[in-house]
Design an enzyme around this catalytic site. Structure first.
Site, mmCIF file in Angstrom:
data_model
loop_
_atom_site.group_PDB
_atom_site.id
_atom_site.type_symbol
_atom_site.label_atom_id
_atom_site.label_comp_id
_atom_site.label_asym_id
_atom_site.label_seq_id
_atom_site.Cartn_x
_atom_site.Cartn_y
_atom_site.Cartn_z
ATOM 1 N N ARG A 42 -17.329 -19.985 -31.523
ATOM 2 C CA ARG A 42 -16.601 -20.808 -30.537
ATOM 3 C C ARG A 42 -17.378 -20.969 -29.241
ATOM 4 O O ARG A 42 -16.771 -21.035 -28.168
ATOM 5 C CB ARG A 42 -15.221 -20.225 -30.244
ATOM 6 C CG ARG A 42 -14.246 -20.307 -31.393
ATOM 7 C CD ARG A 42 -13.647 -21.707 -31.495
ATOM 8 N NE ARG A 42 -12.867 -21.841 -32.719
ATOM 9 C CZ ARG A 42 -11.563 -21.594 -32.797
ATOM 10 N NH1 ARG A 42 -10.909 -21.256 -31.721
ATOM 11 N NH2 ARG A 42 -10.938 -21.726 -33.937
ATOM 12 N N ARG A 60 -13.356 -24.873 -25.254
ATOM 13 C CA ARG A 60 -12.644 -25.001 -23.987
ATOM 14 C C ARG A 60 -13.176 -24.132 -22.852
ATOM 15 O O ARG A 60 -12.815 -24.340 -21.697
ATOM 16 C CB ARG A 60 -11.154 -24.749 -24.193
ATOM 17 C CG ARG A 60 -10.463 -25.948 -24.820
ATOM 18 C CD ARG A 60 -9.058 -25.622 -25.240
ATOM 19 N NE ARG A 60 -9.079 -24.619 -26.296
ATOM 20 C CZ ARG A 60 -7.987 -24.136 -26.879
ATOM 21 N NH1 ARG A 60 -6.804 -24.538 -26.493
ATOM 22 N NH2 ARG A 60 -8.092 -23.244 -27.856
ATOM 23 N N ARG A 73 -13.876 -34.274 -24.147
ATOM 24 C CA ARG A 73 -12.743 -34.293 -25.081
ATOM 25 C C ARG A 73 -11.493 -34.955 -24.500
ATOM 26 O O ARG A 73 -10.529 -35.182 -25.242
ATOM 27 C CB ARG A 73 -12.398 -32.850 -25.478
ATOM 28 C CG ARG A 73 -13.132 -32.300 -26.699
ATOM 29 C CD ARG A 73 -12.643 -32.917 -28.009
ATOM 30 N NE ARG A 73 -11.185 -33.016 -28.082
ATOM 31 C CZ ARG A 73 -10.356 -32.013 -28.351
ATOM 32 N NH1 ARG A 73 -10.832 -30.836 -28.629
ATOM 33 N NH2 ARG A 73 -9.046 -32.186 -28.370
ATOM 34 N N ASP A 111 -14.185 -28.236 -37.708
ATOM 35 C CA ASP A 111 -13.125 -27.241 -37.859
ATOM 36 C C ASP A 111 -12.972 -26.920 -39.343
ATOM 37 O O ASP A 111 -13.327 -27.730 -40.202
ATOM 38 C CB ASP A 111 -11.791 -27.734 -37.285
ATOM 39 C CG ASP A 111 -10.815 -26.566 -37.105
ATOM 40 O OD1 ASP A 111 -10.911 -25.860 -36.095
ATOM 41 O OD2 ASP A 111 -9.999 -26.332 -38.014
ATOM 42 N N TYR A 145 -3.296 -21.317 -44.324
ATOM 43 C CA TYR A 145 -2.781 -22.460 -43.540
ATOM 44 C C TYR A 145 -2.007 -23.426 -44.432
ATOM 45 O O TYR A 145 -0.952 -23.940 -44.041
ATOM 46 C CB TYR A 145 -3.928 -23.195 -42.829
ATOM 47 C CG TYR A 145 -4.430 -22.459 -41.606
ATOM 48 C CD1 TYR A 145 -3.625 -22.328 -40.478
ATOM 49 C CD2 TYR A 145 -5.699 -21.886 -41.572
ATOM 50 C CE1 TYR A 145 -4.065 -21.646 -39.349
ATOM 51 C CE2 TYR A 145 -6.160 -21.213 -40.455
ATOM 52 C CZ TYR A 145 -5.336 -21.091 -39.349
ATOM 53 O OH TYR A 145 -5.773 -20.416 -38.239
HETATM 54 O O1 CP3 Z 1 -18.297 -23.419 -31.375
HETATM 55 C C1 CP3 Z 1 -17.883 -23.246 -32.540
HETATM 56 O O2 CP3 Z 1 -17.625 -22.109 -32.995
HETATM 57 C C2 CP3 Z 1 -17.814 -24.439 -33.475
HETATM 58 C C3 CP3 Z 1 -16.576 -25.039 -33.688
HETATM 59 C C4 CP3 Z 1 -15.415 -24.403 -34.428
HETATM 60 C C5 CP3 Z 1 -14.103 -24.850 -34.179
HETATM 61 N N1 CP3 Z 1 -13.270 -24.262 -35.077
HETATM 62 C C6 CP3 Z 1 -13.733 -25.834 -33.142
HETATM 63 C C7 CP3 Z 1 -12.372 -25.768 -32.589
HETATM 64 C C8 CP3 Z 1 -15.353 -23.461 -35.452
HETATM 65 C C9 CP3 Z 1 -16.460 -22.648 -36.063
HETATM 66 C C10 CP3 Z 1 -13.983 -23.395 -35.862
HETATM 67 C C11 CP3 Z 1 -13.518 -22.570 -36.981
HETATM 68 C C12 CP3 Z 1 -12.088 -22.264 -37.097
HETATM 69 N N2 CP3 Z 1 -11.020 -23.094 -36.927
HETATM 70 C C13 CP3 Z 1 -11.584 -21.010 -37.531
HETATM 71 C C14 CP3 Z 1 -12.447 -19.838 -37.883
HETATM 72 C C15 CP3 Z 1 -12.930 -19.163 -36.668
HETATM 73 C C16 CP3 Z 1 -11.968 -18.223 -36.045
HETATM 74 O O3 CP3 Z 1 -11.624 -18.420 -34.872
HETATM 75 O O4 CP3 Z 1 -11.558 -17.256 -36.719
HETATM 76 C C17 CP3 Z 1 -10.184 -21.098 -37.567
HETATM 77 C C18 CP3 Z 1 -9.235 -19.988 -37.933
HETATM 78 C C19 CP3 Z 1 -9.837 -22.420 -37.201
HETATM 79 C C20 CP3 Z 1 -8.485 -23.008 -37.090
HETATM 80 C C21 CP3 Z 1 -8.234 -23.394 -35.681
HETATM 81 N N3 CP3 Z 1 -8.690 -24.570 -35.116
HETATM 82 C C22 CP3 Z 1 -7.606 -22.644 -34.645
HETATM 83 C C23 CP3 Z 1 -6.960 -21.304 -34.825
HETATM 84 C C24 CP3 Z 1 -7.695 -23.393 -33.465
HETATM 85 C C25 CP3 Z 1 -7.260 -22.993 -32.068
HETATM 86 C C26 CP3 Z 1 -6.002 -23.643 -31.618
HETATM 87 C C27 CP3 Z 1 -5.861 -23.515 -30.107
HETATM 88 O O5 CP3 Z 1 -5.733 -24.561 -29.466
HETATM 89 O O6 CP3 Z 1 -5.882 -22.390 -29.581
HETATM 90 C C28 CP3 Z 1 -8.380 -24.583 -33.787
HETATM 91 C C29 CP3 Z 1 -8.725 -25.670 -32.836
HETATM 92 C C30 CP3 Z 1 -10.153 -25.683 -32.428
HETATM 93 N N4 CP3 Z 1 -11.211 -25.667 -33.298
HETATM 94 C C31 CP3 Z 1 -10.642 -25.805 -31.101
HETATM 95 C C32 CP3 Z 1 -12.041 -25.867 -31.196
HETATM 96 C C33 CP3 Z 1 -13.034 -26.054 -30.092
HETATM 97 C C34 CP3 Z 1 -9.786 -25.874 -29.845
HETATM 98 C C35 CP3 Z 1 -9.028 -27.165 -29.784
HETATM 99 C C36 CP3 Z 1 -9.329 -28.013 -28.586
HETATM 100 O O7 CP3 Z 1 -10.351 -27.900 -27.916
HETATM 101 O O8 CP3 Z 1 -8.496 -28.889 -28.343
#
Ligand code: CP3
Length: 361
Positions: free
Chosen positions: A44, A48, A57, A93, A168
């Site tokens: 990550r 954000r 974004r 994602d 999920y």
């Molecule tokens: O920088 C990086 O790591 C690359 C991008 C990345 C994202 N998601 C972007 C993202 C990666 C590698 C993921 C993987 C992902 N997505 C996982 C595995 C990693 C982990 O954290 O265990 C999981 C479980 C997800 C599912 C998911 N997507 C979650 C739990 C969330 C967070 C929701 C929140 O708002 O708190 C997301 C959304 C997400 N994926 C964001 C990003 C940058 C945030 C959303 C946003 O910016 O609006």
């Protein structure tokens, strides 16, 4: 291993990115070769915590942002420019391939993936058709653009592991208890096995697209596998994850396997076919190495919450991670889970400098 290592040095035009990155500290550490310094990247790292991310974004929904190659390229490069990390991770994602095959889902800010109609019955499985490269042409395009820009910095591709994706799909969103997921796993093992097998195919295809387009390594995120005891993991989950690793083995790029709360599963997660095992902050890396056994590198494992404690504390805890890793053949420095949104990005930049400075050889 050595066969794979050789196969990992590709020749051919669209693989320029991978060839240029072959000798990077990150890929050398994954292959357990000597490194000029301990490589660092952060799960990550794009997201954000960065004001420049929040800016680009603005007004664009998460999933839509993943389908715009120029935006994906910009967001993936942001943390590389800012922090000087040793690898980029593709901005996407874990639910993108599910969306791409037509599953009705969205990512809700502050919540995570939400699935409109959860998968619970045999009839529901019909909605999980195989993924074709043409379903995610925007991924191929973005990886191509990225590897051209990244030069010698490797690009890590990634996907969600079958268990985490299944959780999920079955729960319909994030869960603390995984009650519906486990209900299917224990109550209808045949349906469960069919589901995770289909997901393994989709995940392998999604990784294949990223590697074919030039990704230098891949990480399989089984973020929620820590909900399982080892015997259950071995029986109900490991075969599907092993299928994913096997399917991409011929590419010869390092395969990283990561989950949270997986202290009891580290050995099995290596056995599933990983070249590098990701470790959360709960198990020190020297102990993790004993659990994983020889022949695999480790990635991790600073508690991401330490970044809120001030630089002195960050240095102290990062030093502990480096000390625990000092006997390892291959170590990739990372956090034990993703960067939290409220993290001060300057703390991450200073951490990269600190690890590089401490380990320069
Ligand atoms: O920088 C990086 O790591 C690359 C991008 C990345 C994202 N998601 C972007 C993202 C990666 C590698 C993921 C993987 C992902 N997505 C996982 C595995 C990693 C982990 O954290 O265990 C999981 C479980 C997800 C599912 C998911 N997507 C979650 C739990 C969330 C967070 C929701 C929140 O708002 O708190 C997301 C959304 C997400 N994926 C964001 C990003 C940058 C945030 C959303 C946003 O910016 O609006």
């Amino acid at each position: 291993m050595s066969e794979r290592r050789d196969a990992g040095q590709p020749a051919g035009q669209q693989q320029t990115g991978r060839t240029a990155a072959y000798d990077s500290a990150f890929l050398r550490a994954c292959r357990r070769e000597p490194v000029p310094h301990t490589p660092v990247w952060f799960m990550r790292q794009a997201g954000r915590s960065l004001p420049e991310y929040r800016k680009v974004r603005e007004g664009i929904p998460m999933l839509e942002s993943c389908m715009r190659p120029e935006l994906v390229t910009e967001i993936t490069l942001q943390p590389v420019r800012r922090h000087g990390v040793d690898a980029a991770i593709f901005y996407s994602d874990i639910v993108v391939p599910l969306k791409a095959i037509g599953i009705d889902l969205d990512i809700k800010p502050g919540v995570g993936p939400v699935v409109a109609e959860p998968v619970r019955t045999r009839a529901d499985l019909d909605r999980l058709r195989p993924l074709d490269a043409s379903d995610v042409s925007y991924v191929t395009e973005a990886v191509g653009m990225l590897t051209a820009e990244l030069g010698t910095t490797p690009l890590i591709g990634f996907a969600g592991a079958p268990f985490t994706l299944a959780s999920y799909l079955i729960e319909g969103g994030p869960s603390r208890t995984y009650e519906n997921t486990k209900a299917m796993m224990y109550g209808d093992p045949e349906l469960w096995a069919d589901l995770v097998d289909r997901l393994a195919g989709i995940t392998a295809a999604f990784l294949d697209v990223q590697i074919a387009a030039g990704a230098s390594a891949v990480q399989l995120f089984d973020s929620w596998a820590g909900a399982l005891a080892p015997a259950e993991y071995r029986k109900y989950v490991m075969p599907a994850s092993a299928k994913v690793f096997d399917a991409v083995a011929h590419h010869g790029v390092p395969r990283i396997h990561f989950g949270v709360g997986t202290g009891e599963l580290l050995g099995l997660m290596g056995e599933a076919g990983a070249d590098v095992v990701g470790v959360d902050w709960r198990v020190p890396l020297d102990e993790a190495a004993r659990r994983v056994g020889p022949g695999r590198a480790l990635q991790g494992n600073l508690d991401p919450a330490v970044l809120f404690a001030g630089h002195k504390a960050v240095e102290l805890k990062a030093r502990e991670v480096l000390d625990a890793a000092s006997g390892l053949e291959g170590h990739v420095f990372n956090l034990g889970h993703g960067v939290m949104p409220n993290t001060n990005p300057d703390a991450l930049t200073r951490l990269v400098e600190y690890v590089h400075g401490q380990t320069a050889r």
